[in-house]
Scaffold this motif. Structure first.
Motif, PDB file in Angstrom:
ATOM      1  N   CYS A 168       0.825  -1.209   0.000  1.00  0.00           N
ATOM      2  CA  CYS A 168       0.000   0.000   0.000  1.00  0.00           C
ATOM      3  C   CYS A 168       0.863   1.264   0.000  1.00  0.00           C
ATOM      4  O   CYS A 168       0.518   2.247  -0.644  1.00  0.00           O
ATOM      5  CB  CYS A 168      -0.978  -0.012   1.176  1.00  0.00           C
ATOM      6  SG  CYS A 168      -0.199  -0.163   2.787  1.00  0.00           S
ATOM      7  N   GLN A 169       1.991   1.205   0.670  1.00  0.00           N
ATOM      8  CA  GLN A 169       2.922   2.346   0.630  1.00  0.00           C
ATOM      9  C   GLN A 169       3.422   2.574  -0.798  1.00  0.00           C
ATOM     10  O   GLN A 169       3.459   3.698  -1.293  1.00  0.00           O
ATOM     11  CB  GLN A 169       4.121   2.095   1.545  1.00  0.00           C
ATOM     12  CG  GLN A 169       3.800   2.126   3.031  1.00  0.00           C
ATOM     13  CD  GLN A 169       5.026   1.804   3.863  1.00  0.00           C
ATOM     14  OE1 GLN A 169       5.512   0.682   3.830  1.00  0.00           O
ATOM     15  NE2 GLN A 169       5.537   2.788   4.592  1.00  0.00           N
ATOM     16  N   ILE A 170       3.828   1.494  -1.430  1.00  0.00           N
ATOM     17  CA  ILE A 170       4.337   1.603  -2.798  1.00  0.00           C
ATOM     18  C   ILE A 170       3.262   2.180  -3.716  1.00  0.00           C
ATOM     19  O   ILE A 170       3.530   3.076  -4.517  1.00  0.00           O
ATOM     20  CB  ILE A 170       4.813   0.224  -3.310  1.00  0.00           C
ATOM     21  CG1 ILE A 170       5.961  -0.288  -2.423  1.00  0.00           C
ATOM     22  CG2 ILE A 170       5.253   0.302  -4.758  1.00  0.00           C
ATOM     23  CD1 ILE A 170       6.366  -1.718  -2.714  1.00  0.00           C
ATOM     24  N   GLN A 171       2.077   1.667  -3.568  1.00  0.00           N
ATOM     25  CA  GLN A 171       0.975   2.176  -4.394  1.00  0.00           C
ATOM     26  C   GLN A 171       0.748   3.661  -4.167  1.00  0.00           C
ATOM     27  O   GLN A 171       0.564   4.430  -5.110  1.00  0.00           O
ATOM     28  CB  GLN A 171      -0.310   1.414  -4.078  1.00  0.00           C
ATOM     29  CG  GLN A 171      -0.424   0.110  -4.816  1.00  0.00           C
ATOM     30  CD  GLN A 171      -1.569  -0.740  -4.287  1.00  0.00           C
ATOM     31  OE1 GLN A 171      -2.445  -0.248  -3.601  1.00  0.00           O
ATOM     32  NE2 GLN A 171      -1.531  -2.006  -4.612  1.00  0.00           N
ATOM     33  N   ASP A 172       0.737   4.054  -2.904  1.00  0.00           N
ATOM     34  CA  ASP A 172       0.508   5.464  -2.585  1.00  0.00           C
ATOM     35  C   ASP A 172       1.580   6.342  -3.218  1.00  0.00           C
ATOM     36  O   ASP A 172       1.289   7.398  -3.769  1.00  0.00           O
ATOM     37  CB  ASP A 172       0.508   5.677  -1.065  1.00  0.00           C
ATOM     38  CG  ASP A 172      -0.768   5.138  -0.429  1.00  0.00           C
ATOM     39  OD1 ASP A 172      -1.686   4.745  -1.178  1.00  0.00           O
ATOM     40  OD2 ASP A 172      -0.828   5.098   0.810  1.00  0.00           O
ATOM     41  N   ILE A 173       2.800   5.893  -3.113  1.00  0.00           N
ATOM     42  CA  ILE A 173       3.898   6.713  -3.610  1.00  0.00           C
ATOM     43  C   ILE A 173       3.897   6.785  -5.130  1.00  0.00           C
ATOM     44  O   ILE A 173       4.059   7.846  -5.719  1.00  0.00           O
ATOM     45  CB  ILE A 173       5.245   6.172  -3.085  1.00  0.00           C
ATOM     46  CG1 ILE A 173       5.294   6.307  -1.559  1.00  0.00           C
ATOM     47  CG2 ILE A 173       6.414   6.890  -3.739  1.00  0.00           C
ATOM     48  CD1 ILE A 173       6.453   5.612  -0.913  1.00  0.00           C
ATOM     49  N   LEU A 174       3.710   5.645  -5.763  1.00  0.00           N
ATOM     50  CA  LEU A 174       3.728   5.631  -7.227  1.00  0.00           C
ATOM     51  C   LEU A 174       2.501   6.326  -7.815  1.00  0.00           C
ATOM     52  O   LEU A 174       2.540   6.806  -8.943  1.00  0.00           O
ATOM     53  CB  LEU A 174       3.788   4.190  -7.752  1.00  0.00           C
ATOM     54  CG  LEU A 174       5.016   3.355  -7.423  1.00  0.00           C
ATOM     55  CD1 LEU A 174       4.957   2.047  -8.201  1.00  0.00           C
ATOM     56  CD2 LEU A 174       6.308   4.084  -7.753  1.00  0.00           C
ATOM     57  N   GLN A 231      -3.767  -0.053  -8.617  1.00  0.00           N
ATOM     58  CA  GLN A 231      -3.400  -1.185  -7.755  1.00  0.00           C
ATOM     59  C   GLN A 231      -2.906  -2.374  -8.568  1.00  0.00           C
ATOM     60  O   GLN A 231      -1.865  -2.962  -8.267  1.00  0.00           O
ATOM     61  CB  GLN A 231      -4.630  -1.580  -6.913  1.00  0.00           C
ATOM     62  CG  GLN A 231      -4.379  -2.717  -5.936  1.00  0.00           C
ATOM     63  CD  GLN A 231      -4.822  -4.058  -6.467  1.00  0.00           C
ATOM     64  OE1 GLN A 231      -5.791  -4.154  -7.203  1.00  0.00           O
ATOM     65  NE2 GLN A 231      -4.096  -5.098  -6.103  1.00  0.00           N
ATOM     66  N   VAL A 232      -3.664  -2.721  -9.590  1.00  0.00           N
ATOM     67  CA  VAL A 232      -3.321  -3.914 -10.357  1.00  0.00           C
ATOM     68  C   VAL A 232      -1.966  -3.759 -11.042  1.00  0.00           C
ATOM     69  O   VAL A 232      -1.190  -4.706 -11.149  1.00  0.00           O
ATOM     70  CB  VAL A 232      -4.430  -4.243 -11.386  1.00  0.00           C
ATOM     71  CG1 VAL A 232      -4.591  -3.119 -12.373  1.00  0.00           C
ATOM     72  CG2 VAL A 232      -4.153  -5.549 -12.072  1.00  0.00           C
ATOM     73  N   LYS A 233      -1.693  -2.556 -11.476  1.00  0.00           N
ATOM     74  CA  LYS A 233      -0.422  -2.318 -12.164  1.00  0.00           C
ATOM     75  C   LYS A 233       0.750  -2.547 -11.211  1.00  0.00           C
ATOM     76  O   LYS A 233       1.692  -3.285 -11.528  1.00  0.00           O
ATOM     77  CB  LYS A 233      -0.405  -0.881 -12.697  1.00  0.00           C
ATOM     78  CG  LYS A 233       0.810  -0.536 -13.524  1.00  0.00           C
ATOM     79  CD  LYS A 233       0.656   0.829 -14.172  1.00  0.00           C
ATOM     80  CE  LYS A 233       1.933   1.266 -14.886  1.00  0.00           C
ATOM     81  NZ  LYS A 233       1.774   2.590 -15.530  1.00  0.00           N
ATOM     82  N   THR A 234       0.670  -1.935 -10.055  1.00  0.00           N
ATOM     83  CA  THR A 234       1.738  -2.110  -9.066  1.00  0.00           C
ATOM     84  C   THR A 234       1.878  -3.574  -8.679  1.00  0.00           C
ATOM     85  O   THR A 234       2.989  -4.125  -8.654  1.00  0.00           O
ATOM     86  CB  THR A 234       1.419  -1.271  -7.818  1.00  0.00           C
ATOM     87  OG1 THR A 234       1.166   0.072  -8.194  1.00  0.00           O
ATOM     88  CG2 THR A 234       2.572  -1.325  -6.831  1.00  0.00           C
ATOM     89  N   SER A 235       0.750  -4.188  -8.386  1.00  0.00           N
ATOM     90  CA  SER A 235       0.773  -5.574  -7.938  1.00  0.00           C
ATOM     91  C   SER A 235       1.433  -6.481  -8.969  1.00  0.00           C
ATOM     92  O   SER A 235       2.232  -7.356  -8.631  1.00  0.00           O
ATOM     93  CB  SER A 235      -0.652  -6.048  -7.659  1.00  0.00           C
ATOM     94  OG  SER A 235      -0.651  -7.413  -7.312  1.00  0.00           O
TER      95      SER A 235
END
Lengths: 116, 116
Positions: A36-42, A46-50
């Motif tokens: 969730c931190q990574i998602q927030d920062i980027l 969600q699906v892309k990050t995951s």
DNA sequence: TAGGAATATACGTCAATAGGAATATACCTT
DNA sequence: AAGGTATATTCCTATTGACGTATATTCCTA
């Protein structure tokens, strides 16, 4: 990258061959982070990050540790020196790049986040 | 990589994300080579080698200089420090890898070749 | 100028990749 | 147990990448 073969090295560099994955690596060079931190920062879907995290995990650049409801990703500590050197260079020069620098700034600010 | 952006960096790492291209980079770290030398050393099909060289030239990792009938490829001397550091690590560790080492050995022996 | 050597390009095919939408899974909390 | 939050997976589509066959281009030399 247990065995050092051009094949494995190519696989490692494939992980670095996408802008989103580079941004993730730039963040994880500072230490483990939960998804969730990574998602927030980027600020990406969600699906892309995951899926990028899954990509790098599958190729053994990242390892994941589950803590309660959260998945924490970190760089595999047993990477080959070539991989280490490449990523160290990224870390050293990250401030020269606006995207990397902005991500790191958001990382700073997220330390006191209520996320995980 | 004139502008340092994750996009460009990704493009650079794409060049390193293929075993054949890594072998070529390993050779060019020792200096410029003409296509026929590279082909002889890699022992790969002409078209395969040519296309990988074109791939890296298009992405500005390599520059080419025509001399008479021969094309000499070399690493772009103005690469970003991140690219330099990554490739330097490859050079330092090349002897650990059988394929890289064998290629370098064939490079030695090809110095007295009648090719170009 | 015709032929040959060195190298690149066009075309076709198949696999891999990126990204989105929808859905599933795992775990926590009440 | 039910619902919510965090995260992954499945399915679909469009693009890119890798490689082979055949062909084109460029330049040299006889």
């Amino acid at each position: 990258m247990a065995n050092f073969r051009p094949m494995d090295l190519a696989s490692f560099y494939k992980c670095l061959s996408d802008p989103t994955r580079l941004r993730i690596v730039n963040l994880l060079l500072k230490g483990p982070l939960c998804v969730c931190q990574i998602q927030d920062i980027l600020q990406e879907a969600q699906v892309k990050t995951s899926k990028h995290l899954g990509y790098m995990k599958k190729r053994e650049l990242l390892v994941v540790k589950r803590k309660a409801n959260w998945n924490f990703y970190e760089l595999d500590p047993s990477l080959h020196p070539i991989a280490r050197a490449s990523m160290q260079a990224i870390e050293v020069h990250a401030s020269e790049d606006p995207t990397f620098a902005a991500d790191l700034e958001r990382l700073q600010n997220s330390q006191d986040s209520d996320c995980c």
